[in-house]
Design a protein around this motif. Structure first.
Motif, PDB file in Angstrom:
ATOM      1  N   PHE A 287     -24.250  14.083  -4.982  1.00  0.00           N
ATOM      2  CA  PHE A 287     -23.924  14.605  -3.564  1.00  0.00           C
ATOM      3  C   PHE A 287     -23.306  15.840  -3.430  1.00  0.00           C
ATOM      4  CE2 PHE A 287     -24.334   9.717  -3.749  1.00  0.00           C
ATOM      5  CZ  PHE A 287     -25.205   9.662  -2.713  1.00  0.00           C
TER       6      PHE A 287
ATOM      7  N   ALA B  92     -18.258  10.975  -2.794  1.00  0.00           N
ATOM      8  CA  ALA B  92     -19.334  10.884  -2.050  1.00  0.00           C
ATOM      9  C   ALA B  92     -19.368  11.165  -0.745  1.00  0.00           C
ATOM     10  CB  ALA B  92     -20.448   9.784  -2.321  1.00  0.00           C
TER      11      ALA B  92
ATOM     12  N   ASP C  81     -26.798   6.632   2.652  1.00  0.00           N
ATOM     13  CA  ASP C  81     -27.020   7.410   1.502  1.00  0.00           C
ATOM     14  C   ASP C  81     -26.654   6.749   0.256  1.00  0.00           C
ATOM     15  OD1 ASP C  81     -27.859   9.602   3.412  1.00  0.00           O
ATOM     16  OD2 ASP C  81     -25.791   9.923   3.712  1.00  0.00           O
TER      17      ASP C  81
ATOM     18  N   ALA D 242     -21.631  12.278   2.638  1.00  0.00           N
ATOM     19  CA  ALA D 242     -22.804  11.292   2.498  1.00  0.00           C
ATOM     20  C   ALA D 242     -22.304   9.798   3.426  1.00  0.00           C
ATOM     21  CB  ALA D 242     -22.921  10.736   0.872  1.00  0.00           C
TER      22      ALA D 242
END
Length: 462
Positions: free
Chosen positions: A328, A24, A7, A29
């Motif tokens: 995110f 993140a 991601d 993610a």
């Protein structure tokens, strides 16, 4: 099958990139971080941290000299540069391990490789692998900039090499007048070297308050640091282990080492930016970004020194966190780049937050200045010839404190706390209402009652 391998792919394992990766990953993610050198980036490996360790060590000479006034007799002292460097290396290695461990604990993956963009979603690693990513963050920081090529430039070191010198130079010439140049001037002087600073401008610390610039220069010169302004180094000759530095003024200086600290340039070379249509800001040479740290390519972002906005580690960390929250965490956050406290770990130390006097007078019609210059209590016993500077810049109309500037021992620590008040738009009345903590140098900030200068701009005629 997922459309992309990860991601988020972060290029650069410095403070900003690591913070972005960890936050993140915390949002769920799938993250990969590529670092071609050592985790920790400029700040941890070859910047703030080792520099502060060197600064702390260089203070010891002053402490020993000052001790006599307090009744101490220290019969014999010795210093070993190699021990300093070895112990610094151990600490940096420890911190590097912590950075790697913290990233991996967050769930992100670290790869020790160089990453180059092949297109907006594809990266090629130096081991030959290709990784695709939905979002890419560039956090490659900066690198020393030696400026224009001059004869003998190959003999010049930067701050990067200064941390790994095998021996302490007895004499060193440093070109530059900013953070790094002045910090290393104090470091080398503190360990016993003869130091000369060369700067092209009329005075050191360009961009800082004028009173700060004058005060720091005077204090450094008291310590025996030779500061030459209004000229540059035009040539460096090497004769065995010694160097002759030629100046644009026509004079020359002999030394055992020559160091350039004239700034750092965004680390944008050979990243494949053009293949992903990532634009460079023509004004500063950094990656062009908007207020959300987004580049000209929508899924590619950049933070920290590579953008050349505000080149400070805490700013890169804040930008990395804000990026992760926005992309995110679905919590849009923009970083406020105004009123950022900063310190120069020169000797004496500088701490500053907010507007300089010149900036305030350009923006506000009525500006009051509160300034004091005094001998610190320690010097009354040690006998050291040194003075502390404290200055408040105030909007005379609203009474808001616009800036605070301190030069002296503990300036950075004081400024971090004062920065909260300035950020909260505290007034001079708020400062005055705060009871002084005695005996401290910082109490002067809440006991200055009468302006030392007052400027009122006359309204333009209609």
């Amino acid at each position: 099958m997922a459309e992309y391998d990860v991601d988020l792919f972060v290029i650069g394992g410095g403070s900003g990139g690591v913070r972005a990766a960890r936050i993140a990953a915390g949002y769920g993610a799938k993250v990969m971080v590529a670092e071609e050198y050592r985790m920790g980036g400029t700040c941890v490996i070859r910047g703030c941290v080792p520099k502060k360790l060197f600064v702390i060590g260089s203070h010891v000479r002053h402490e020993i000299e000052d001790a006599a006034g307090f009744g101490w007799t220290i019969p014999e002292i010795s210093f070993d540069w190699k021990t300093l460097v070895a112990n610094k290396d151990k600490e940096i290695a420890r911190l590097e391990g912590i950075y790697t461990t913290n990233v991996e604990k967050s769930g992100a993956q670290v790869v020790k490789a160089r990453a180059v963009l092949e297109d907006a979603h594809t990266l090629r690693l130096s081991d030959g692998k290709k990784i695709t990513a939905q979002t890419i963050l560039i956090a490659t920081g900066g690198r020393p900039n030696h400026g224009a090529e001059i004869p003998g430039i190959e003999h010049v070191i930067s701050s990067d090499e200064a941390f790994h010198l095998t021996d302490l130079p007895e004499r060193i010439v440093i070109q530059g007048g900013g953070y790094i140049a002045l910090e290393f001037a104090g470091i080398f002087k503190g360990y016993g070297a003869d130091v000369t600073v060369i700067y092209r401008g009329d005075n050191i610390l360009r961009g800082f308050d004028e009173d700060v610039r004058k005060h720091v220069r005077a204090e450094m010169e008291k310590q025996g640091i030779n500061i030459i302004t209004g000229c540059t180094i035009s040539k460096v000759d090497k004769h065995g282990k010694e160097f002759t530095t030629h100046l644009s003024s026509g004079s020359s200086i002999a030394s055992d080492q020559v160091m350039f600290a004239i700034g750092r340039h965004p680390n944008v070379a050979n990243l494949g930016l053009e293949t992903a249509d990532v634009a460079i800001n023509p004004k500063n040479g950094g990656i062009a970004v908007d207020a959300w740290s987004k580049t000209s390519t929508p899924n590619i972002y950049a933070i920290g020194d590579v953008t050349h906005r505000t080149n400070l580690t805490p700013v890169a960390i804040r930008e990395g966190h804000a990026f992760a929250d926005t992309v995110f965490g679905k919590r849009p956050v923009q970083v406020d780049h105004a009123t950022i406290p900063t310190a120069v770990f020169s000797q004496p130390e500088v701490g500053t937050v907010g507007l300089t006097e010149a900036e305030a007078r350009a923006q506000f019609s009525h500006v009051d200045i509160y300034k004091t210059d005094f001998r610190p209590i320690k010097a009354t016993m040690s006998g050291r010839d040194t003075r502390v500077l404290m200055k408040l810049v105030v909007d005379g109309t609203s009474d808001r404190v616009l800036g605070c500037h301190i030069v002296g021992e503990g300036a950075a620590e004081i400024t971090q706390a004062v920065g909260i008040a300035v950020k909260m738009k505290a007034t001079k009345a708020d400062f005055d209402a705060t009871i002084a903590l005695h005996p401290t140098a910082a109490e002067e900030l809440v006991t200055m009652r009468t302006p030392t200068a007052r400027y009122v701009r006359e309204a333009a005629a209609e």
